[in-house]
Write a protein that holds these residues in place. Sequence first.
Motif, PDB file in Angstrom:
ATOM      1  N   GLY A  91     -10.045  -3.801  11.834  1.00 44.59           N
ATOM      2  CA  GLY A  91      -8.843  -3.479  12.592  1.00 44.59           C
ATOM      3  C   GLY A  91      -7.761  -2.857  11.736  1.00 44.59           C
ATOM      4  O   GLY A  91      -7.020  -1.980  12.183  1.00 44.59           O
ATOM      5  N   SER A  92      -7.667  -3.288  10.485  1.00 48.06           N
ATOM      6  CA  SER A  92      -6.626  -2.730   9.614  1.00 48.06           C
ATOM      7  C   SER A  92      -6.885  -1.262   9.305  1.00 48.06           C
ATOM      8  O   SER A  92      -5.955  -0.453   9.299  1.00 48.06           O
ATOM      9  CB  SER A  92      -6.509  -3.540   8.324  1.00 48.06           C
ATOM     10  N   TYR A  93      -8.129  -0.923   9.068  1.00 46.07           N
ATOM     11  CA  TYR A  93      -8.436   0.484   8.802  1.00 46.07           C
ATOM     12  C   TYR A  93      -8.330   1.326  10.068  1.00 46.07           C
ATOM     13  O   TYR A  93      -7.918   2.483  10.011  1.00 46.07           O
ATOM     14  CB  TYR A  93      -9.806   0.609   8.134  1.00 46.07           C
ATOM     15  N   THR A  94      -8.669   0.739  11.205  1.00 46.92           N
ATOM     16  CA  THR A  94      -8.479   1.436  12.476  1.00 46.92           C
ATOM     17  C   THR A  94      -6.998   1.700  12.716  1.00 46.92           C
ATOM     18  O   THR A  94      -6.604   2.802  13.112  1.00 46.92           O
ATOM     19  CB  THR A  94      -9.059   0.597  13.630  1.00 46.92           C
ATOM     20  N   LEU A  95      -6.173   0.693  12.454  1.00 48.59           N
ATOM     21  CA  LEU A  95      -4.729   0.848  12.605  1.00 48.59           C
ATOM     22  C   LEU A  95      -4.199   1.940  11.684  1.00 48.59           C
ATOM     23  O   LEU A  95      -3.349   2.738  12.080  1.00 48.59           O
ATOM     24  CB  LEU A  95      -4.023  -0.479  12.315  1.00 48.59           C
ATOM     25  N   TRP A  96      -4.721   2.015  10.474  1.00 53.90           N
ATOM     26  CA  TRP A  96      -4.263   3.047   9.538  1.00 53.90           C
ATOM     27  C   TRP A  96      -4.591   4.440  10.083  1.00 53.90           C
ATOM     28  O   TRP A  96      -3.759   5.340  10.041  1.00 53.90           O
ATOM     29  CB  TRP A  96      -4.898   2.839   8.159  1.00 53.90           C
ATOM     30  N   VAL A  97      -5.789   4.614  10.628  1.00 48.06           N
ATOM     31  CA  VAL A  97      -6.196   5.908  11.195  1.00 48.06           C
ATOM     32  C   VAL A  97      -5.329   6.259  12.407  1.00 48.06           C
ATOM     33  O   VAL A  97      -4.891   7.407  12.561  1.00 48.06           O
ATOM     34  CB  VAL A  97      -7.702   5.906  11.562  1.00 48.06           C
ATOM     35  N   VAL A  98      -5.040   5.277  13.256  1.00 52.68           N
ATOM     36  CA  VAL A  98      -4.183   5.522  14.417  1.00 52.68           C
ATOM     37  C   VAL A  98      -2.776   5.915  13.965  1.00 52.68           C
ATOM     38  O   VAL A  98      -2.134   6.785  14.565  1.00 52.68           O
ATOM     39  CB  VAL A  98      -4.149   4.270  15.342  1.00 52.68           C
ATOM     40  N   THR A  99      -2.304   5.308  12.883  1.00 48.36           N
ATOM     41  CA  THR A  99      -0.981   5.644  12.363  1.00 48.36           C
ATOM     42  C   THR A  99      -0.959   7.060  11.786  1.00 48.36           C
ATOM     43  O   THR A  99       0.047   7.766  11.917  1.00 48.36           O
ATOM     44  CB  THR A  99      -0.530   4.604  11.326  1.00 48.36           C
ATOM     45  N   LEU A 155       3.544   4.888   8.534  1.00 46.73           N
ATOM     46  CA  LEU A 155       2.364   5.090   7.695  1.00 46.73           C
ATOM     47  C   LEU A 155       2.555   4.433   6.328  1.00 46.73           C
ATOM     48  O   LEU A 155       1.635   3.781   5.816  1.00 46.73           O
ATOM     49  CB  LEU A 155       2.049   6.583   7.541  1.00 46.73           C
ATOM     50  N   ALA A 156       3.727   4.576   5.742  1.00 46.16           N
ATOM     51  CA  ALA A 156       3.995   3.949   4.443  1.00 46.16           C
ATOM     52  C   ALA A 156       3.919   2.420   4.557  1.00 46.16           C
ATOM     53  O   ALA A 156       3.320   1.749   3.698  1.00 46.16           O
ATOM     54  CB  ALA A 156       5.359   4.383   3.923  1.00 46.16           C
ATOM     55  N   LEU A 157       4.511   1.873   5.624  1.00 44.87           N
ATOM     56  CA  LEU A 157       4.491   0.422   5.793  1.00 44.87           C
ATOM     57  C   LEU A 157       3.101  -0.113   6.121  1.00 44.87           C
ATOM     58  O   LEU A 157       2.712  -1.184   5.634  1.00 44.87           O
ATOM     59  CB  LEU A 157       5.492   0.002   6.873  1.00 44.87           C
ATOM     60  N   ILE A 158       2.346   0.626   6.917  1.00 45.17           N
ATOM     61  CA  ILE A 158       0.974   0.203   7.231  1.00 45.17           C
ATOM     62  C   ILE A 158       0.121   0.251   5.968  1.00 45.17           C
ATOM     63  O   ILE A 158      -0.706  -0.637   5.725  1.00 45.17           O
ATOM     64  CB  ILE A 158       0.362   1.083   8.350  1.00 45.17           C
ATOM     65  N   THR A 159       0.315   1.267   5.148  1.00 42.89           N
ATOM     66  CA  THR A 159      -0.424   1.363   3.886  1.00 42.89           C
ATOM     67  C   THR A 159      -0.067   0.186   2.978  1.00 42.89           C
ATOM     68  O   THR A 159      -0.954  -0.437   2.375  1.00 42.89           O
ATOM     69  CB  THR A 159      -0.133   2.706   3.193  1.00 42.89           C
ATOM     70  N   ALA A 160       1.217  -0.135   2.888  1.00 41.79           N
ATOM     71  CA  ALA A 160       1.638  -1.297   2.107  1.00 41.79           C
ATOM     72  C   ALA A 160       1.041  -2.581   2.687  1.00 41.79           C
ATOM     73  O   ALA A 160       0.638  -3.485   1.945  1.00 41.79           O
ATOM     74  CB  ALA A 160       3.162  -1.383   2.079  1.00 41.79           C
ATOM     75  N   GLN A 161       0.957  -2.646   3.998  1.00 40.81           N
ATOM     76  CA  GLN A 161       0.393  -3.808   4.670  1.00 40.81           C
ATOM     77  C   GLN A 161      -1.083  -3.977   4.327  1.00 40.81           C
ATOM     78  O   GLN A 161      -1.547  -5.086   4.074  1.00 40.81           O
ATOM     79  CB  GLN A 161       0.591  -3.657   6.189  1.00 40.81           C
ATOM     80  N   VAL A 162      -1.824  -2.875   4.318  1.00 38.39           N
ATOM     81  CA  VAL A 162      -3.246  -2.933   3.961  1.00 38.39           C
ATOM     82  C   VAL A 162      -3.403  -3.430   2.522  1.00 38.39           C
ATOM     83  O   VAL A 162      -4.220  -4.318   2.246  1.00 38.39           O
ATOM     84  CB  VAL A 162      -3.925  -1.553   4.161  1.00 38.39           C
ATOM     85  N   TYR A 163      -2.622  -2.883   1.616  1.00 40.91           N
ATOM     86  CA  TYR A 163      -2.711  -3.314   0.221  1.00 40.91           C
ATOM     87  C   TYR A 163      -2.292  -4.774   0.064  1.00 40.91           C
ATOM     88  O   TYR A 163      -2.916  -5.513  -0.706  1.00 40.91           O
ATOM     89  CB  TYR A 163      -1.884  -2.410  -0.691  1.00 40.91           C
ATOM     90  N   ALA A 164      -1.264  -5.210   0.758  1.00 38.69           N
ATOM     91  CA  ALA A 164      -0.850  -6.609   0.681  1.00 38.69           C
ATOM     92  C   ALA A 164      -1.958  -7.534   1.195  1.00 38.69           C
ATOM     93  O   ALA A 164      -2.169  -8.623   0.649  1.00 38.69           O
ATOM     94  CB  ALA A 164       0.435  -6.831   1.476  1.00 38.69           C
ATOM     95  N   GLY A 165      -2.676  -7.090   2.201  1.00 38.91           N
ATOM     96  CA  GLY A 165      -3.794  -7.879   2.706  1.00 38.91           C
ATOM     97  C   GLY A 165      -4.970  -7.894   1.755  1.00 38.91           C
ATOM     98  O   GLY A 165      -5.577  -8.944   1.516  1.00 38.91           O
ATOM     99  N   VAL A 166      -5.289  -6.743   1.184  1.00 37.88           N
ATOM    100  CA  VAL A 166      -6.419  -6.653   0.256  1.00 37.88           C
ATOM    101  C   VAL A 166      -6.179  -7.535  -0.968  1.00 37.88           C
ATOM    102  O   VAL A 166      -7.097  -8.205  -1.465  1.00 37.88           O
ATOM    103  CB  VAL A 166      -6.668  -5.180  -0.156  1.00 37.88           C
ATOM    104  N   PHE A 167      -4.942  -7.566  -1.443  1.00 37.97           N
ATOM    105  CA  PHE A 167      -4.619  -8.349  -2.631  1.00 37.97           C
ATOM    106  C   PHE A 167      -4.104  -9.757  -2.303  1.00 37.97           C
ATOM    107  O   PHE A 167      -3.579 -10.448  -3.173  1.00 37.97           O
ATOM    108  CB  PHE A 167      -3.617  -7.594  -3.505  1.00 37.97           C
ATOM    109  N   HIS A 168      -4.284 -10.173  -1.035  1.00 38.75           N
ATOM    110  CA  HIS A 168      -3.951 -11.529  -0.583  1.00 38.75           C
ATOM    111  C   HIS A 168      -2.502 -11.920  -0.879  1.00 38.75           C
ATOM    112  O   HIS A 168      -2.226 -13.039  -1.289  1.00 38.75           O
ATOM    113  CB  HIS A 168      -4.919 -12.556  -1.184  1.00 38.75           C
TER     114      HIS A 168
END
Length: 130
Positions: A38-46, A74-87
């Motif tokens: 879902g996170s990568y889908t959200l990034w593509v939609v953004t 897009l910047a915030l979603i990208t930061a969100q993905v990285y924050a999730g990946v790095f827990h």
Amino acid sequence: MRFLHITVALQTAAIFVQSITAGLMMTLPHGHVLHSAGSYTLWVVTVAHLVAAVLAWRPGGGPLRPVWFAAGFLALITAQVYAGVFHLTALHVPLAAALLVGSVLYLLRIRSSLRRSSRRHPERVAAVSR
């Protein structure tokens, strides 16, 4: 402008679904797979949201403000993905809430501007709906 409205609606729905998959991630053994997909889908939609904003601005002659909003998302979603990946949960969870609220408010803003535009120019709406 209609494509921009659709992409923002999809983005808002995807952010909402992410909150559901976050709960599933905590309760199901493989819930993290849904949340990750879902996170990568959200990034593509953004990214599609940014493209729609640029298309509404440049060839469509619309305002520049939606491009800035889309780039910010897009910047915030990208930061969100990285924050999730790095827990980084302390950043990930509040940012998720802020993104959901921001996206809902932006969707409501676009919907109201679309309604105002259709009231001012009913011939354009009739031409678009054909």
